[in-house]
Enzyme design. Structure first.
Site, PDB file in Angstrom:
ATOM      1  N   ASP A 168      -6.992   4.189  -4.637  1.00 32.68           N
ATOM      2  CA  ASP A 168      -7.678   4.068  -3.347  1.00 32.68           C
ATOM      3  C   ASP A 168      -8.307   5.447  -3.107  1.00 32.68           C
ATOM      4  O   ASP A 168      -8.521   6.190  -4.076  1.00 32.68           O
ATOM      5  CB  ASP A 168      -6.691   3.669  -2.231  1.00 32.68           C
ATOM      6  CG  ASP A 168      -7.385   3.230  -0.946  1.00 32.68           C
ATOM      7  OD1 ASP A 168      -7.871   2.091  -0.891  1.00 32.68           O
ATOM      8  OD2 ASP A 168      -7.471   4.025   0.008  1.00 32.68           O
TER       9      ASP A 168
ATOM     10  N   LYS B 266       0.863  -1.189   0.000  1.00 28.79           N
ATOM     11  CA  LYS B 266       0.000   0.000   0.000  1.00 28.79           C
ATOM     12  C   LYS B 266       0.887   1.222   0.000  1.00 28.79           C
ATOM     13  O   LYS B 266       2.013   1.177   0.506  1.00 28.79           O
ATOM     14  CB  LYS B 266      -0.879   0.027   1.245  1.00 28.79           C
ATOM     15  CG  LYS B 266      -2.085   0.938   1.117  1.00 28.79           C
ATOM     16  CD  LYS B 266      -3.242   0.217   0.471  1.00 28.79           C
ATOM     17  CE  LYS B 266      -4.402   1.104   0.152  1.00 28.79           C
ATOM     18  NZ  LYS B 266      -5.568   0.283  -0.278  1.00 28.79           N
TER      19      LYS B 266
HETATM   20  P1  NDP Z   1     -12.931   7.741  -3.129  1.00 30.44           P
HETATM   21  O1  NDP Z   1     -11.882   8.733  -2.897  1.00 30.44           O
HETATM   22  O2  NDP Z   1     -13.449   7.524  -4.501  1.00 30.44           O
HETATM   23  O3  NDP Z   1     -14.199   8.056  -2.194  1.00 30.44           O
HETATM   24  C1  NDP Z   1     -14.091   8.112  -0.821  1.00 30.44           C
HETATM   25  C2  NDP Z   1     -15.435   8.517  -0.235  1.00 30.44           C
HETATM   26  O4  NDP Z   1     -15.394   8.383   1.176  1.00 30.44           O
HETATM   27  C3  NDP Z   1     -15.778   9.967  -0.521  1.00 30.44           C
HETATM   28  O5  NDP Z   1     -17.159  10.120  -0.571  1.00 30.44           O
HETATM   29  C4  NDP Z   1     -15.160  10.661   0.678  1.00 30.44           C
HETATM   30  O6  NDP Z   1     -15.727  11.919   0.979  1.00 30.44           O
HETATM   31  C5  NDP Z   1     -15.457   9.674   1.779  1.00 30.44           C
HETATM   32  N1  NDP Z   1     -14.415   9.776   2.798  1.00 30.44           N
HETATM   33  C6  NDP Z   1     -13.104   9.526   2.669  1.00 30.44           C
HETATM   34  N2  NDP Z   1     -12.448   9.771   3.795  1.00 30.44           N
HETATM   35  C7  NDP Z   1     -13.361  10.192   4.654  1.00 30.44           C
HETATM   36  C8  NDP Z   1     -13.287  10.603   5.988  1.00 30.44           C
HETATM   37  N3  NDP Z   1     -12.122  10.629   6.658  1.00 30.44           N
HETATM   38  N4  NDP Z   1     -14.427  10.946   6.598  1.00 30.44           N
HETATM   39  C9  NDP Z   1     -15.600  10.920   5.934  1.00 30.44           C
HETATM   40  N5  NDP Z   1     -15.730  10.544   4.638  1.00 30.44           N
HETATM   41  C10 NDP Z   1     -14.617  10.185   4.019  1.00 30.44           C
HETATM   42  O7  NDP Z   1     -12.363   6.386  -2.516  1.00 30.44           O
HETATM   43  P2  NDP Z   1     -12.831   4.880  -2.767  1.00 30.44           P
HETATM   44  O8  NDP Z   1     -14.297   4.821  -3.018  1.00 30.44           O
HETATM   45  O9  NDP Z   1     -11.924   4.282  -3.753  1.00 30.44           O
HETATM   46  O10 NDP Z   1     -12.490   4.210  -1.362  1.00 30.44           O
HETATM   47  C11 NDP Z   1     -13.441   4.122  -0.301  1.00 30.44           C
HETATM   48  C12 NDP Z   1     -13.027   3.019   0.659  1.00 30.44           C
HETATM   49  O11 NDP Z   1     -12.968   1.773  -0.026  1.00 30.44           O
HETATM   50  C13 NDP Z   1     -11.657   3.191   1.313  1.00 30.44           C
HETATM   51  O12 NDP Z   1     -11.695   2.634   2.611  1.00 30.44           O
HETATM   52  C14 NDP Z   1     -10.760   2.331   0.430  1.00 30.44           C
HETATM   53  O13 NDP Z   1      -9.602   1.923   1.116  1.00 30.44           O
HETATM   54  C15 NDP Z   1     -11.690   1.178   0.149  1.00 30.44           C
HETATM   55  N6  NDP Z   1     -11.375   0.358  -1.013  1.00 30.44           N
HETATM   56  C16 NDP Z   1     -11.234   0.912  -2.250  1.00 30.44           C
HETATM   57  C17 NDP Z   1     -10.972   0.112  -3.331  1.00 30.44           C
HETATM   58  C18 NDP Z   1     -10.890   0.648  -4.712  1.00 30.44           C
HETATM   59  O14 NDP Z   1     -10.733  -0.142  -5.626  1.00 30.44           O
HETATM   60  N7  NDP Z   1     -10.996   1.952  -4.935  1.00 30.44           N
HETATM   61  C19 NDP Z   1     -10.779  -1.346  -3.188  1.00 30.44           C
HETATM   62  C20 NDP Z   1     -11.027  -1.833  -1.844  1.00 30.44           C
HETATM   63  C21 NDP Z   1     -11.296  -0.990  -0.821  1.00 30.44           C
HETATM   64  P3  NDP Z   1     -14.917  13.243   0.558  1.00 30.44           P
HETATM   65  O15 NDP Z   1     -14.932  13.281  -0.918  1.00 30.44           O
HETATM   66  O16 NDP Z   1     -15.650  14.355   1.200  1.00 30.44           O
HETATM   67  O17 NDP Z   1     -13.530  13.078   1.119  1.00 30.44           O
HETATM   68  O1  2IT Z   2      -7.874  -1.645  -0.809  1.00 27.04           O
HETATM   69  C1  2IT Z   2      -7.797  -2.145  -1.948  1.00 27.04           C
HETATM   70  O2  2IT Z   2      -7.920  -3.350  -2.140  1.00 27.04           O
HETATM   71  C2  2IT Z   2      -7.602  -1.235  -3.089  1.00 27.04           C
HETATM   72  N1  2IT Z   2      -7.553  -0.021  -2.912  1.00 27.04           N
HETATM   73  C3  2IT Z   2      -7.409  -1.799  -4.466  1.00 27.04           C
HETATM   74  C4  2IT Z   2      -5.996  -2.259  -4.661  1.00 27.04           C
HETATM   75  C5  2IT Z   2      -5.658  -2.680  -6.063  1.00 27.04           C
HETATM   76  O3  2IT Z   2      -4.462  -2.992  -6.244  1.00 27.04           O
HETATM   77  O4  2IT Z   2      -6.504  -2.722  -6.941  1.00 27.04           O
END
Ligand code: NDP
Ligand code: 2IT
Length: 455
Positions: free
Chosen positions: A169, A129
């Site tokens: 992420d 990460k």
């Molecule tokens: P994005 O940046 O696309 O979206 C994040 C969302 O969560 C936004 O709506 C954001 O609001 C909100 N958010 C983030 N941090 C905070 C915070 N501290 N407090 C309140 N709201 C928050 O990220 P992703 O959708 O990609 O990721 C979301 C989650 O999923 C994370 O935990 C990530 O690790 C996990 N994840 C992502 C993967 C991926 O493929 N993208 C894979 C597996 C897990 P705002 O815009 O206002 O910050």
């Molecule tokens: O938390 C996760 O699994 C991710 N943000 C996706 C990682 C990846 O390599 O696609």
């Protein structure tokens, strides 16, 4: 007289002391290691080779300076990180997070979880990460580009398609991957699958943007099926409104459920009529193109908006009835009060799209109330799984169709679900997805580490 600590307790104690000041990392270690307790007696060879001690220390953690110039001509300096945690079963693989809260401890928790998640996918990927405390919010495209280039000007020497393959992420989506990959390609002069989540024109995979959200819902559907239930007619709360949330909402709609919440770091909207496909289209444009705030959704559709509250605050405080919860925003969104709020709301199923969204006290409430609880490393593994499929397609220099990738994603989520249940059962913990996921992922990595000897 002090009680003699078990092997597991001893490792946790050491982490507490040596990694003091990294609360999220300690939380992840405690969550995983306490569920590994039954493996200690079954696998004396792991104890002898000190696998438990070794697995909580990253192979390496790279820290670097990222200087760049903003639109006003002022020099800005951020911190860059890449944690290469464990490559026992494949190249380091895991996302990059750009968020002001990013620090070493948070990335170590994410890298540690990633080891077991990636092992569960059935694909050959190790855990890593990275990211930066850079805040993309309010920055121009040019500033984001310059930052990404500065970040890659150091990261490039540590990554490679067989070495370490980053992806997105929080705060890192298609735009950032484009800038990062473009710069890597320029300085290394190679067009290889060194990042995933790439655009379709330059080596990306169909369904990668959708994969995490879809996968989280597929996993929930598998859990529901064990109680002869499905999404049809169910009331669902989603947190966040980013990549994972957006496609979780889309898939819930497809399966006949109704999503009544979405949020961002400013507040939560509650839409009793449900975020249907037309409203979702608006939400995608708002978040992905205009980069606006969720409040605008409430203004446009005349729904309720709770400033400064998460969906879990709202469910707890407003007595809203729900069936299924999909936390898709960030770590530690849900504490014990939120979990108790879910119980009162009639909720019985939690599938985690975000990483570690429930703290240990919330998980305890789910367990005591016999929830269908899909822990992050199982429920959100669809994202990295399709990243793995993107790597396969890049290696073969071909591209699979949407249908092919989606079918593979569904197959992988079903396989992870089965691994969790079968593993839990074999350790006498029927229906305990947390134990099943942790032990299921761990055994594969531990066996590989054992084969390598002491390295
Ligand atoms: P994005 O940046 O696309 O979206 C994040 C969302 O969560 C936004 O709506 C954001 O609001 C909100 N958010 C983030 N941090 C905070 C915070 N501290 N407090 C309140 N709201 C928050 O990220 P992703 O959708 O990609 O990721 C979301 C989650 O999923 C994370 O935990 C990530 O690790 C996990 N994840 C992502 C993967 C991926 O493929 N993208 C894979 C597996 C897990 P705002 O815009 O206002 O910050
Ligand atoms: O938390 C996760 O699994 C991710 N943000 C996706 C990682 C990846 O390599 O696609």
């Amino acid at each position: 007289m002090h009680k003699k600590l078990s092997v597991i307790e001893d490792v946790i104690e050491k982490v507490k002391i040596k990694d003091a000041g990294q609360p999220e990392f300690l939380q992840a270690v405690e969550e995983v290691l306490t569920t590994l307790e039954p493996t200690v007696n079954k696998h004396p060879e792991f104890v002898k080779a000190k696998i438990y001690e070794r697995i909580v220390i990253p192979d390496r953690a790279i820290l670097f300076r990222v200087p760049w110039v903003d639109d006003a001509g002022e020099v800005q300096v951020n911190r860059g990180f890449r944690i290469e945690f464990n490559n026992a079963i494949g190249p380091y693989k895991g996302g990059l997070r750009f968020h002001p809260s990013v620090n070493l401890g948070i990335l170590k928790f994410l890298g540690f979880e990633q080891i077991f998640k990636n092992a569960l996918t059935t694909l050959p990927m190790g855990g890593g990460k990275g990211g930066s405390d850079f805040d993309p919010k309010g920055k121009s495209d040019d500033e984001v580009m310059r930052f990404c280039q500065a970040f890659m000007s150091e990261l490039f020497r540590h990554i490679g398609p067989d070495r370490d393959v980053p992806a997105g992420d929080i705060g890192v989506g298609g735009r950032e991957i484009g800038y990062l990959y473009g710069y890597y390609k320029k300085i290394v002069n190679e067009h290889t699958g060194v990042l995933t989540g790439k655009g379709l024109e330059y080596g990306g995979s169909l369904i990668r943007p959708e994969a995490t959200g879809y996968g989280t819902v597929y996993f929930a559907a598998e859990m529901l099926a064990t109680r002869k239930q499905d999404f049809n007619g169910k009331r669902v709360t989603v947190s966040g409104s980013g990549n994972v949330s957006q496609y979780a909402i889309e898939k819930v709609n497809e399966l006949g459920g109704k999503v009544i919440t979405a949020s961002d770091s400013n507040g939560t909207i509650v839409d009793e009529a449900g975020i249907d496909s037309k409203k979702l289209e608006y939400l995608l444009d708002l978040k992905n193109n205009r980069r606006g705030r969720i409040k605008e959704y409430a203004d446009k559709y005349n729904t309720k908006y709770y400033e400064g509250k998460s969906p879990w605050d709202v469910v707890r405080d407003e007595g809203i009835k729900i069936d299924i919860a999909l936390p898709c925003a960030t770590q530690n969104e849900l504490d014990v009060t939120h979990a108790e709020g879910l119980v009162k709301a009639g909720c019985y199923c939690v599938s985690e799209g975000a990483n570690m969204p429930s703290d240990l006290s919330a998980i305890k409430v789910y367990q005591e109330n016999n929830f269908l609880y899909g822990p992050a490393k199982a429920a959100n593994a669809g994202g990295v799984a399709v990243s793995g499929l993107e790597m396969s397609q890049n290696s073969m220099r071909l591209m699979w169709s949407r249908e092919e990738v989606d079918a593979k994603l569904l197959g992988i989520m079903k396989s992870i679900h089965k691994t969790c249940l079968d593993t839990a059962e074999s350790y006498g913990r029927n229906g305990d997805y947390l134990t099943g996921a942790n032990i299921g992922g761990f055994i594969k990595v531990a066996n590989a580490m054992l084969d390598y000897g002491i390295v």
